[in-house]
Structures are given as structure tokens and as C-alpha cells.
Design an enzyme around this catalytic site. Sequence first.
Site, PDB file in Angstrom:
ATOM      1  N   ASP A  90       0.820  -1.216   0.000  1.00 47.69           N
ATOM      2  CA  ASP A  90       0.000   0.000   0.000  1.00 47.69           C
ATOM      3  C   ASP A  90       0.856   1.270   0.000  1.00 47.69           C
ATOM      4  O   ASP A  90       1.876   1.349   0.686  1.00 47.69           O
ATOM      5  CB  ASP A  90      -0.893   0.024   1.241  1.00 47.69           C
ATOM      6  CG  ASP A  90      -1.913  -1.104   1.258  1.00 47.69           C
ATOM      7  OD1 ASP A  90      -1.631  -2.162   0.683  1.00 47.69           O
ATOM      8  OD2 ASP A  90      -2.978  -0.931   1.868  1.00 47.69           O
ATOM      9  N   HIS A  92      -1.121   4.633  -0.377  1.00 46.60           N
ATOM     10  CA  HIS A  92      -2.117   5.508   0.259  1.00 46.60           C
ATOM     11  C   HIS A  92      -1.764   6.993   0.220  1.00 46.60           C
ATOM     12  O   HIS A  92      -1.774   7.683   1.240  1.00 46.60           O
ATOM     13  CB  HIS A  92      -2.365   5.070   1.702  1.00 46.60           C
ATOM     14  CG  HIS A  92      -3.309   3.917   1.812  1.00 46.60           C
ATOM     15  ND1 HIS A  92      -4.608   3.965   1.352  1.00 46.60           N
ATOM     16  CD2 HIS A  92      -3.135   2.663   2.319  1.00 46.60           C
ATOM     17  CE1 HIS A  92      -5.200   2.807   1.571  1.00 46.60           C
ATOM     18  NE2 HIS A  92      -4.325   1.994   2.144  1.00 46.60           N
ATOM     19  N   ASP A 118      -3.856   0.036  -3.747  1.00 44.78           N
ATOM     20  CA  ASP A 118      -4.078   1.085  -2.741  1.00 44.78           C
ATOM     21  C   ASP A 118      -3.072   2.220  -2.894  1.00 44.78           C
ATOM     22  O   ASP A 118      -2.253   2.489  -2.015  1.00 44.78           O
ATOM     23  CB  ASP A 118      -4.041   0.506  -1.324  1.00 44.78           C
ATOM     24  CG  ASP A 118      -5.393  -0.043  -0.891  1.00 44.78           C
ATOM     25  OD1 ASP A 118      -6.272  -0.201  -1.761  1.00 44.78           O
ATOM     26  OD2 ASP A 118      -5.572  -0.332   0.305  1.00 44.78           O
ATOM     27  N   ASP A 121      -6.210   7.625  -1.328  1.00 43.25           N
ATOM     28  CA  ASP A 121      -6.988   7.769  -0.096  1.00 43.25           C
ATOM     29  C   ASP A 121      -6.097   7.817   1.146  1.00 43.25           C
ATOM     30  O   ASP A 121      -5.007   7.269   1.166  1.00 43.25           O
ATOM     31  CB  ASP A 121      -8.025   6.648   0.057  1.00 43.25           C
ATOM     32  CG  ASP A 121      -9.294   6.903  -0.736  1.00 43.25           C
ATOM     33  OD1 ASP A 121      -9.574   8.070  -1.036  1.00 43.25           O
ATOM     34  OD2 ASP A 121     -10.004   5.928  -1.055  1.00 43.25           O
ATOM     35  N   ARG A 122      -6.632   8.473   2.156  1.00 45.65           N
ATOM     36  CA  ARG A 122      -6.036   8.661   3.478  1.00 45.65           C
ATOM     37  C   ARG A 122      -4.889   9.676   3.457  1.00 45.65           C
ATOM     38  O   ARG A 122      -4.885  10.600   4.250  1.00 45.65           O
ATOM     39  CB  ARG A 122      -5.561   7.338   4.107  1.00 45.65           C
ATOM     40  CG  ARG A 122      -6.529   6.164   4.066  1.00 45.65           C
ATOM     41  CD  ARG A 122      -7.873   6.444   4.696  1.00 45.65           C
ATOM     42  NE  ARG A 122      -7.826   6.804   6.094  1.00 45.65           N
ATOM     43  CZ  ARG A 122      -7.805   5.950   7.107  1.00 45.65           C
ATOM     44  NH1 ARG A 122      -7.785   4.641   6.863  1.00 45.65           N
ATOM     45  NH2 ARG A 122      -7.797   6.374   8.354  1.00 45.65           N
ATOM     46  N   ASN A 150      -8.343  -2.370  -2.934  1.00 42.93           N
ATOM     47  CA  ASN A 150      -9.746  -2.115  -2.596  1.00 42.93           C
ATOM     48  C   ASN A 150     -10.099  -0.625  -2.619  1.00 42.93           C
ATOM     49  O   ASN A 150     -11.263  -0.261  -2.765  1.00 42.93           O
ATOM     50  CB  ASN A 150     -10.091  -2.712  -1.225  1.00 42.93           C
ATOM     51  CG  ASN A 150      -9.323  -2.067  -0.093  1.00 42.93           C
ATOM     52  OD1 ASN A 150      -8.095  -1.985  -0.132  1.00 42.93           O
ATOM     53  ND2 ASN A 150     -10.012  -1.615   0.935  1.00 42.93           N
ATOM     54  N   HIS A 151      -9.098   0.262  -2.514  1.00 43.34           N
ATOM     55  CA  HIS A 151      -9.382   1.704  -2.549  1.00 43.34           C
ATOM     56  C   HIS A 151      -9.465   2.251  -3.975  1.00 43.34           C
ATOM     57  O   HIS A 151      -9.849   3.417  -4.142  1.00 43.34           O
ATOM     58  CB  HIS A 151      -8.331   2.474  -1.754  1.00 43.34           C
ATOM     59  CG  HIS A 151      -8.626   2.526  -0.288  1.00 43.34           C
ATOM     60  ND1 HIS A 151      -9.280   3.581   0.309  1.00 43.34           N
ATOM     61  CD2 HIS A 151      -8.379   1.630   0.701  1.00 43.34           C
ATOM     62  CE1 HIS A 151      -9.408   3.342   1.598  1.00 43.34           C
ATOM     63  NE2 HIS A 151      -8.872   2.167   1.863  1.00 43.34           N
ATOM     64  N   HIS A 199      -4.020  -8.118  -3.856  1.00 41.28           N
ATOM     65  CA  HIS A 199      -4.080  -7.075  -2.824  1.00 41.28           C
ATOM     66  C   HIS A 199      -4.538  -7.642  -1.487  1.00 41.28           C
ATOM     67  O   HIS A 199      -3.909  -7.411  -0.458  1.00 41.28           O
ATOM     68  CB  HIS A 199      -5.013  -5.942  -3.242  1.00 41.28           C
ATOM     69  CG  HIS A 199      -5.088  -4.856  -2.211  1.00 41.28           C
ATOM     70  ND1 HIS A 199      -4.049  -3.989  -1.977  1.00 41.28           N
ATOM     71  CD2 HIS A 199      -6.061  -4.518  -1.320  1.00 41.28           C
ATOM     72  CE1 HIS A 199      -4.367  -3.161  -0.997  1.00 41.28           C
ATOM     73  NE2 HIS A 199      -5.592  -3.462  -0.584  1.00 41.28           N
ATOM     74  N   ARG A 254     -13.656  -5.976   8.285  1.00 36.15           N
ATOM     75  CA  ARG A 254     -13.961  -5.227   7.058  1.00 36.15           C
ATOM     76  C   ARG A 254     -15.458  -5.023   6.844  1.00 36.15           C
ATOM     77  O   ARG A 254     -15.853  -4.134   6.091  1.00 36.15           O
ATOM     78  CB  ARG A 254     -13.383  -5.955   5.844  1.00 36.15           C
ATOM     79  CG  ARG A 254     -11.910  -6.289   5.951  1.00 36.15           C
ATOM     80  CD  ARG A 254     -11.033  -5.070   5.848  1.00 36.15           C
ATOM     81  NE  ARG A 254      -9.615  -5.423   5.886  1.00 36.15           N
ATOM     82  CZ  ARG A 254      -8.631  -4.541   5.796  1.00 36.15           C
ATOM     83  NH1 ARG A 254      -8.889  -3.258   5.668  1.00 36.15           N
ATOM     84  NH2 ARG A 254      -7.365  -4.929   5.852  1.00 36.15           N
ATOM     85  N   HIS A 281      -2.659  -4.794   1.917  1.00 37.77           N
ATOM     86  CA  HIS A 281      -3.988  -4.589   2.506  1.00 37.77           C
ATOM     87  C   HIS A 281      -4.010  -4.347   4.015  1.00 37.77           C
ATOM     88  O   HIS A 281      -4.984  -3.819   4.527  1.00 37.77           O
ATOM     89  CB  HIS A 281      -4.863  -5.800   2.153  1.00 37.77           C
ATOM     90  CG  HIS A 281      -6.338  -5.589   2.353  1.00 37.77           C
ATOM     91  ND1 HIS A 281      -6.987  -4.401   2.068  1.00 37.77           N
ATOM     92  CD2 HIS A 281      -7.313  -6.431   2.813  1.00 37.77           C
ATOM     93  CE1 HIS A 281      -8.283  -4.533   2.323  1.00 37.77           C
ATOM     94  NE2 HIS A 281      -8.497  -5.744   2.783  1.00 37.77           N
TER      95      HIS A 281
END
Length: 521
Positions: A90, A92, A118, A121-122, A150-151, A199, A254, A281
Amino acid sequence: MSEPKAIDPKLSTTDRVVKAVPFPPSHRLTAKEVFDNDGKPRVDILKAHLMKEGRLEESVALRIITEGASILRQEKNLLDIDAPVTVCGDIHGQFFDLMKLFEVGGSPANTRYLFLGDYVDRGYFSIECVLYLWALKILYPKTLFLLRGNHECRHLTEYFTFKQECKIKYSERVYDACMDAFDCLPLAALMNQQFLCVHGGLSPEINTLDDIRKLDRFKEPPAYGPMCDILWSDPLEDFGNEKTQEHFTHNTVRGCSYFYSYPAVCEFLQHNNLLSILRAHEAQDAGYRMYRKSQTTGFPSLITIFSAPNYLDVYNNKAAVLKYENNVMNIRQFNCSPHPYWLPNFMDVFTWSLPFVGEKVTEMLVNVLNICSDDELGSEEDGFDGATAAARKEVIRNKIRAIGKMARVFSVLREESESVLTLKGLTPTGMLPSGVLSGGKQTLQSATVEAIEADEAIKGFSPQHKITSFEEAKGLDRINERMPPRRDAMPSDANLNSINKALTSETNGTDSNGSNSSNIQ
């Protein structure tokens, strides 16, 4: 006695006060600056500009995203990648840590890379990560590979920060182009014919590699099913020491997909003649985790890689990349790099300063209204009968009380702005519980996530408390690991039980005793 120093008439009010912090370039890079005569991106120029917080012309950003997407669209669901290769987890939106990753892992010009998803995001530099990675994909289409996380979807990027970031830095057109590009990302990779790279992990509906090849990936990931599981599933927390023989159980962390067990992984590896599964993940304190070894190969059955150091600026974790060459696997760790500061949720300075202005304005209003005494109110209302005069007096008092309450709210916002932002950051909606501000400073300090999400309470949390460990940060952030609410129906428990019964009947009764491994021999 010396005369007072005259004020310099040449002093500019627009000069940067802290000159050590450079002002971001106002010039947006043009197509001529970003692309060479052959249409290939000049990644060095792009990198230097993005590291200064510079931006591109919107048409240039759209060109990078769409050209990268056209390359991704031609790739298979399951990539075949030869060694040597560097595998990354990730990112991010931590662009400045991504630059450190390439220093540690090697230049993309002469290093084969596989990213496990990923990218957004964040973090506050997600669009920079996308633009740079997509530019590298255009320049090195056969040696830099990107999987979907997943993002990389509309549902999460609208819920978290990426959509807002795109609209602030570019436009919604750029965001929509990114979403179309994310739909093109491959789902998995077969590395050196030995390792399945994804992922999240396994699915009860995927038994062979051909099951991955047959999936329709060009869409928004659904809330359940094999595509969802590849992106969302996790190993059990007690992986390798399970107290149950079930291969798959509902993923309560999740809120979707499954937890998979050590027997499920071993059976999948043996059935597909594989050595291990590499996935991302999940944040890891050391940047990676190696799980219990396979009994048939003696190699870790599962490896997690996480490449975002000091995740969210609070986890204080290391990041890692995995380098595989000549049948030797090395883990290289690295720490976080300094990055420019953004106010939370891309807040501008005017919004940030509003509580200070609001407090003073309401304070002045209260003082003005309080000048009028009860005697003065009474003398002004001599012309009214008793009931009417009393009602008017009560109305005025209520207005004074309301403004006084507003003054308290602004005072809390000013004095406790960091506390407010901390609490908002811990809630998936970014909103405070009703009544927290009007309750004053004490109410704010005692507010917990329990007030917002009772079933995901973090009891006793105070914004003044300093997070001291990785596990504490992970616990506080746990609510943000869930899939946000959506309308898609989830499979019933009965379906899950039937899947587990079928898998249990096929298993060879693998022994579940053993310990986790942190080294490869």
C-alpha cells in the site's frame, strides 16, 4: 538617545514570512514540458515538479491518466511476471514516501516493479501518486506493473479523501478519468510461476488460477463475490493456530468478504502448485509479516507487504518492499520522509480561522445585548400589558442566551480546534456527534467514537492523549478499515456455511499446530 527605527516602506505584505518553506510553483506544466518528441513522459521533470507541490495543466493530467489506462486495459486479469522483481504494498497517497521507496528499491529504469494496489486515499498526495505511477507505466509498460487495491474504486474514494483532493487540485473530470483507469487495473499476478500476488487474498469461489482469469474486472468492484474477495479478504488473526477447521469465516473487521485460514491457503497452494501468496492490505509495524510455513515446502505460506511508513502520520510503522532475485527473497525496510503539511480534510486557512473570528463577533454581540438592564427593558415596555411585556422580555432573554450559547461553541472551536479535528478524523463520516460542541470543552474532551458508532467504540479516548504504539493507532483507526455502507446485498450465512462444509469435506486434514515465521531459509 537614538531615534525610533522607521518602518521600511518597501516591506511587502505578500512576501512569504517563513522563507525556509518554499512556495509551491504557480506554473502548471504543459504537454510540451511533460512529454518528449516521441510522446513519452519526462518522469524526472514530472517528479521534480510534483515534489515541489506543483501541478499540471488539466489536459496533461488527463492525457497521462488515459494513456496509462489504455495500456492497463490491454493487460490480462492475471499477469505473468518474471524475476527479478521488487514487490510493493500500500502507498495511500504518501507521495514523498513513494519517492523514498524508489530510492530503496532501485530506479524504475532498470528495476522491475510490481505494486499491489491502494495508491490513493487517506494521504494528501494521492493524485501525485497516480500521475507519477501512470507516467512510469507509460514509459516502462513491460517492467512496471500495477494491480488493483480495494481503494481503487468509486465507493471508497468518494467516502474518503481522493475525490475531494481531485476536485481541489484539479477537477471532477480528472477524478472521473481516474475511476475509469482504476477499472482497467489487473487483479492479480503470477510471479516467477511460484507466487500468487494479490491485494487482499483468497476467495471461496476461486479454486484455480483460471478462476481469476475468467473474471470480468472492468467494473466497479461489487460488495461480495470473488472480485470483492481478492481485494478485501484477510488472513485470520490466529493464522496457523486456528481453533476452527473452517476455511473461510465472515470478515468482521472489514464488514465484507472473508477471513481465510492456514488450511485454506495450504490447500490452494498445493492445488495450484504454488510456493506462497504475496499480498498487502494490512498495515504492519515492521512493514511486512511472514506467516506460518507450508508443511510441504517449508516456505512461508503467506507474506504481507506494506509500503506506507508512519501511516497517516500516527502509526509510526516502518515500510518495506520485497526483492526477489535468483530464488532469494530480501526484505528492505525504510522510514518515512518529511512532507508538506495540509490542514485536515484539505481545509483552507479561512475555514481554519473562522472559529477565532466567530468567537470575537459573538462575544461583541453578547456584550452589546447585555448593556440593556432589566430596568431598561421594563421602562421600554410600559405601554404593554403585563402578559405581553413579560413575553417580550423572555424573547429578548432567549435571544441573548442563544447568542451566548453560540459564543461558547466558537470558544470551544478556537481553544480545541486540534481536538475537534482529531475526533472528526476518527469518524468515517468526518462529522462530530450531535451536541458535542454546545456541551463545551469538557464534553468535547470526553467524546469518543462510541458516540458516533456505538458498535465500534473506542472507549476512553481523549484528543489530548498521545498515541504511543502501533497497536493503539491501529485500534483507533479500526473503524476506517470497514467497507462503507452500500446497497449491494451480502451473501447469507447459510451460503457461507455450505461453502465451508464443501471445503472441509475436500481437505486432507492438515495439522494446525506450528508457529509464525519471520525469516526465510
